[in-house]
Design an enzyme around this catalytic site. Structure first.
Site, PDB file in Angstrom:
ATOM      1  N   HIS A 115      93.297  -6.886  48.246  1.00 15.36           N
ATOM      2  CA  HIS A 115      92.070  -7.456  47.656  1.00 15.36           C
ATOM      3  C   HIS A 115      92.334  -7.948  46.219  1.00 15.36           C
ATOM      4  O   HIS A 115      91.751  -7.463  45.252  1.00 15.36           O
ATOM      5  CB  HIS A 115      90.920  -6.433  47.685  1.00 15.36           C
ATOM      6  CG  HIS A 115      89.565  -7.064  47.560  1.00 15.36           C
ATOM      7  ND1 HIS A 115      88.456  -6.600  48.236  1.00 15.36           N
ATOM      8  CD2 HIS A 115      89.118  -8.115  46.828  1.00 15.36           C
ATOM      9  CE1 HIS A 115      87.409  -7.334  47.930  1.00 15.36           C
ATOM     10  NE2 HIS A 115      87.788  -8.264  47.071  1.00 15.36           N
ATOM     11  N   GLY A 146      81.269 -23.316  50.608  1.00 16.37           N
ATOM     12  CA  GLY A 146      80.589 -23.073  49.331  1.00 16.37           C
ATOM     13  C   GLY A 146      81.552 -23.370  48.195  1.00 16.37           C
ATOM     14  O   GLY A 146      82.474 -24.171  48.338  1.00 16.37           O
ATOM     15  N   ARG A 147      81.322 -22.695  47.062  1.00 16.71           N
ATOM     16  CA  ARG A 147      82.170 -22.944  45.889  1.00 16.71           C
ATOM     17  C   ARG A 147      83.651 -22.735  46.190  1.00 16.71           C
ATOM     18  O   ARG A 147      84.489 -23.578  45.881  1.00 16.71           O
ATOM     19  CB  ARG A 147      81.757 -22.002  44.745  1.00 16.71           C
ATOM     20  CG  ARG A 147      80.599 -22.475  43.925  1.00 16.71           C
ATOM     21  CD  ARG A 147      80.336 -21.479  42.803  1.00 16.71           C
ATOM     22  NE  ARG A 147      79.976 -20.188  43.373  1.00 16.71           N
ATOM     23  CZ  ARG A 147      78.729 -19.744  43.480  1.00 16.71           C
ATOM     24  NH1 ARG A 147      77.733 -20.458  43.034  1.00 16.71           N
ATOM     25  NH2 ARG A 147      78.488 -18.563  44.017  1.00 16.71           N
ATOM     26  N   ILE A 148      83.972 -21.590  46.801  1.00 20.97           N
ATOM     27  CA  ILE A 148      85.393 -21.282  47.034  1.00 20.97           C
ATOM     28  C   ILE A 148      85.972 -22.193  48.114  1.00 20.97           C
ATOM     29  O   ILE A 148      87.096 -22.700  47.980  1.00 20.97           O
ATOM     30  CB  ILE A 148      85.572 -19.782  47.378  1.00 20.97           C
ATOM     31  CG1 ILE A 148      85.158 -18.929  46.167  1.00 20.97           C
ATOM     32  CG2 ILE A 148      87.022 -19.475  47.775  1.00 20.97           C
ATOM     33  CD1 ILE A 148      85.079 -17.434  46.418  1.00 20.97           C
ATOM     34  N   ARG A 156      85.752 -11.445  53.162  1.00 26.33           N
ATOM     35  CA  ARG A 156      85.483 -10.040  53.466  1.00 26.33           C
ATOM     36  C   ARG A 156      86.040  -9.723  54.846  1.00 26.33           C
ATOM     37  O   ARG A 156      85.896 -10.524  55.782  1.00 26.33           O
ATOM     38  CB  ARG A 156      83.969  -9.756  53.467  1.00 26.33           C
ATOM     39  CG  ARG A 156      83.315  -9.652  52.096  1.00 26.33           C
ATOM     40  CD  ARG A 156      83.781  -8.429  51.312  1.00 26.33           C
ATOM     41  NE  ARG A 156      83.117  -8.331  50.024  1.00 26.33           N
ATOM     42  CZ  ARG A 156      83.551  -8.869  48.882  1.00 26.33           C
ATOM     43  NH1 ARG A 156      84.686  -9.554  48.876  1.00 26.33           N
ATOM     44  NH2 ARG A 156      82.879  -8.705  47.758  1.00 26.33           N
ATOM     45  N   GLY A 207      92.290 -11.378  45.386  1.00 19.80           N
ATOM     46  CA  GLY A 207      91.873 -12.774  45.275  1.00 19.80           C
ATOM     47  C   GLY A 207      91.408 -13.176  43.891  1.00 19.80           C
ATOM     48  O   GLY A 207      91.723 -14.260  43.401  1.00 19.80           O
ATOM     49  N   ARG A 260      76.933 -23.438  57.303  1.00 21.12           N
ATOM     50  CA  ARG A 260      75.530 -23.379  57.750  1.00 21.12           C
ATOM     51  C   ARG A 260      74.878 -24.741  57.590  1.00 21.12           C
ATOM     52  O   ARG A 260      74.169 -25.230  58.439  1.00 21.12           O
ATOM     53  CB  ARG A 260      74.762 -22.371  56.885  1.00 21.12           C
ATOM     54  CG  ARG A 260      74.630 -21.022  57.504  1.00 21.12           C
ATOM     55  CD  ARG A 260      73.808 -20.129  56.634  1.00 21.12           C
ATOM     56  NE  ARG A 260      74.321 -20.053  55.265  1.00 21.12           N
ATOM     57  CZ  ARG A 260      73.806 -19.265  54.326  1.00 21.12           C
ATOM     58  NH1 ARG A 260      72.771 -18.514  54.603  1.00 21.12           N
ATOM     59  NH2 ARG A 260      74.313 -19.219  53.112  1.00 21.12           N
ATOM     60  N   THR A 280      90.225 -14.424  52.556  1.00 22.07           N
ATOM     61  CA  THR A 280      90.108 -13.906  51.186  1.00 22.07           C
ATOM     62  C   THR A 280      88.639 -13.600  50.893  1.00 22.07           C
ATOM     63  O   THR A 280      88.260 -13.460  49.734  1.00 22.07           O
ATOM     64  CB  THR A 280      90.634 -14.921  50.141  1.00 22.07           C
ATOM     65  OG1 THR A 280      90.010 -16.193  50.399  1.00 22.07           O
ATOM     66  CG2 THR A 280      92.135 -15.068  50.177  1.00 22.07           C
ATOM     67  N   GLU A 287      88.146  -1.445  54.386  1.00 16.73           N
ATOM     68  CA  GLU A 287      88.768  -1.293  53.071  1.00 16.73           C
ATOM     69  C   GLU A 287      88.318   0.008  52.404  1.00 16.73           C
ATOM     70  O   GLU A 287      87.119   0.322  52.473  1.00 16.73           O
ATOM     71  CB  GLU A 287      88.309  -2.487  52.215  1.00 16.73           C
ATOM     72  CG  GLU A 287      89.435  -3.160  51.496  1.00 16.73           C
ATOM     73  CD  GLU A 287      88.971  -4.452  50.851  1.00 16.73           C
ATOM     74  OE1 GLU A 287      88.817  -5.447  51.568  1.00 16.73           O
ATOM     75  OE2 GLU A 287      88.765  -4.438  49.634  1.00 16.73           O
TER      76      GLU A 287
END
Ligand code: 8YV
Length: 331
Positions: free
Chosen positions: A293, A159-161, A243, A295, A181, A241, A272
């Site tokens: 956490h 995706g974007r990241i 979940r 990122g 996917r 980075t 977490e």
């Protein structure tokens, strides 16, 4: 006559500039202490507020949503991931959910690259050796890491990241592979020099570095399961980075302890904010880099996230569809 401003409850302390702007626009209740709100405090907010602005540290589950008053109309998440919110239950109750996509892409991709470099080049370990007085002075064989140029990076989630990471990694000379996917366009694949793997198992078996960059949904829970992690080569490193829940953390830890994996860089954890003592031990031994956490933790990013929340709330309150509406079909 002045229109009644909507009551907005913000669950955590936000940057000063964001809170100031919200105060101008809405009737806001902030959390000056920044202590995560209790379940009862969240329920009270759901019963009384028009809008809730939660963060990743608040679990807005179906039980809480069932307690929402009729006035509660919008949950405007301060964050991109919405795995902390039961989006389907919210929608059924007539509550719109929004998030803050796009504005933390570059920061998170930067941090992923930093983790890759940190694990491969032993940056945290080396950095700690100076203040602790353990540096023996330069030596040809001391603190050697691994070159990343020419290595194979497998990105789980393009995706974007994932794409922002691929661009950075390409500039570092890494070979880009990905599983997603849906396959991305041929043009994008060519731009990134990326090879698509339909089979995640097959990709994992061939990578030097694996980076998790997909959202956490019921479909990606333990996507890197104990069975799948076994495909990784003992020289491989894993970075996450996204979940913690996407990796079976217990299985990953066991493999690191047994030397079946070379290392890991984790910015997120399965339970977490708890971090397993076994991971802490591995960190002390220089096997893993653990970050709290961080990122998306930049001043610029937090201001942009706040701006997104404000636009979503304002647009919704003005009677329009907010730009970052989240629907269950998107998850
Ligand atoms: C955020 C994140 O800081 O946006 C996300 O999905 O993981 C974080 O970087 C956090 O979610 C804030 O709620």
């Amino acid at each position: 006559m002045e229109q009644k401003k909507p009551l907005v409850v913000v669950t955590r302390k936000l940057p000063e500039a964001v809170e100031t702007r919200m105060r101008e626009l809405f009737d806001v209740r902030f959390n000056a202490s920044d202590k995560p709100m209790t379940k009862e405090e969240l329920a009270e907010a759901m019963r009384t507020a028009d809008v809730l602005v939660p963060t990743v540290t608040d679990r807005i589950d179906s039980g809480l949503i069932a307690q929402a008053g009729d006035q509660m109309k919008l949950i405007a998440n301060f964050g991109n991931g919405v795995d902390n919110i039961d989006v389907t239950s919210a929608l059924r109750r007539g509550i719109t959910v929004t998030n803050t996509p796009g504005v933390l892409t570059d920061d998170t991709a930067d941090m992923t690259m930093a983790l890759i470099l940190s694990v491969a080049r032993r940056i945290v370990e080396g950095g700690a050796a100076i203040p602790s007085g353990e540096w023996p002075g330069w030596s040809p064989t001391w603190m050697l890491g691994h070159r990343i140029t020419g290595k194979k990076l497998g990105i789980v989630g393009m995706g974007r990241i994932g794409q922002a990471l691929a661009k950075r990694a390409k500039a570092f000379g890494l070979e880009i592979h990905y599983h997603n996917r849906r396959r991305v366009s041929a043009a994008l694949e060519a731009e990134l020099g990326a090879t698509y793997w339909d089979s995640l198992d097959q990709m994992l078996a061939r990578m030097d570095i694996v980076s998790v960059n997909c959202p956490h949904t019921p479909a990606t829970y333990h996507l890197l399961s104990a069975r799948r992690l076994k495909y990784l080569r003992p020289e491989a490193i894993v970075v996450n980075t996204a979940r913690g829940e996407i990796i079976d953390e217990n299985a990953l830890t066991r493999m690191l302890e047994a030397g079946e994996l070379a290392g890991a860089g984790l910015d997120v954890f399965e339970h977490e904010p708890a971090v397993s003592p076994r991971l802490l031990k591995l960190a002390k031994a220089g096997k893993v880099t653990l970050l709290p956490h961080m990122g998306s933790a930049t001043n610029e990013g937090r201001l942009d996230m706040g701006e997104k929340v404000i636009v979503n709330v304002k647009t919704f309150m003005d009677g329009h569809r907010p730009p970052d509406r989240v629907l269950p079909s998107m998850l």
